[in-house]
Scaffold this active site. Structure first.
Site, short mmCIF file in Angstrom:
data_model
loop_
_atom_site.label_atom_id
_atom_site.label_comp_id
_atom_site.label_asym_id
_atom_site.label_seq_id
_atom_site.Cartn_x
_atom_site.Cartn_y
_atom_site.Cartn_z
NE ARG A 1 7.99 23.92 105.50
CZ ARG A 1 8.81 23.06 105.08
NH1 ARG A 1 8.47 21.83 104.48
NH2 ARG A 1 10.18 23.01 105.21
CE LYS B 1 17.40 19.18 96.48
NZ LYS B 1 16.77 20.78 96.81
CG HIS C 1 6.13 25.83 97.24
ND1 HIS C 1 6.25 24.60 96.54
CD2 HIS C 1 7.42 26.30 97.74
CE1 HIS C 1 7.30 24.17 97.25
NE2 HIS C 1 8.16 25.10 97.92
CB SER D 1 9.21 19.77 97.98
OG SER D 1 8.58 20.84 97.25
#
Length: 150
Positions: free
Chosen positions: A90, A41, A17, A127
């Site tokens: 990515r 979540k 990030h 993450s």
């Protein structure tokens, strides 16, 4: 003024990030790091911790604001008068996923997505990998900024 929103859960923020954010600074006058709140979540880090991680990581960068939001990201962009969404890629899987979201967001709101590829050596960091390493007692320090290591 060129303003972008970089949305995410940042659970936690990673050096991937940070790479995208730092490389985007010359492109925008202001970047809002926007933590989306999703009550469905389960997060490893509290909202307060995630806000602190972001604020500490970019405390010396006046172009960056940290905010939280509920609802659609494009609605938040409109509220903040930010015509751009910043996203990092990515790999090809990220591209396929982000492309569909970007096309939908543009159709919904006219908000344009800007993609930056992660720098070499950062594309393996996510993450979810960091959380897995933390849960299993491994050394995650090479994947996160100092604010997360504390």
């Amino acid at each position: 003024m060129k303003k972008a929103v970089f949305p995410g859960s940042f659970d936690p923020i990673t050096l991937g990030h940070v790479d995208i954010i730092e490389r985007a600074l010359p492109l925008f006058d202001e970047i809002i790091l926007a933590i989306g709140i999703n009550s469905e979540k389960k997060y490893m880090f509290s909202l307060e911790e995630r806000v602190r991680f972001l604020n500490e990581s970019f405390k010396d960068e006046p172009q960056i604001q940290v905010m939280t939001y509920n609802g659609l990201t494009v609605d938040f962009c409109k509220e903040q008068e930010a015509p751009f969404l910043l996203r990092g890629l990515r790999n090809g899987t990220d591209l396929d996923y982000e492309k569909a979201i970007a096309q939908t967001n543009f159709k919904l709101s006219g908000v344009e997505s800007v993609f930056l590829l992660n720098s070499s050596g950062k594309s393996h960091i996510s993450s979810s990998i960091v959380r897995d390493v933390i849960r299993n007692g491994g050394d995650y320090s090479f994947m996160v900024p100092n604010a997360v290591k504390k």
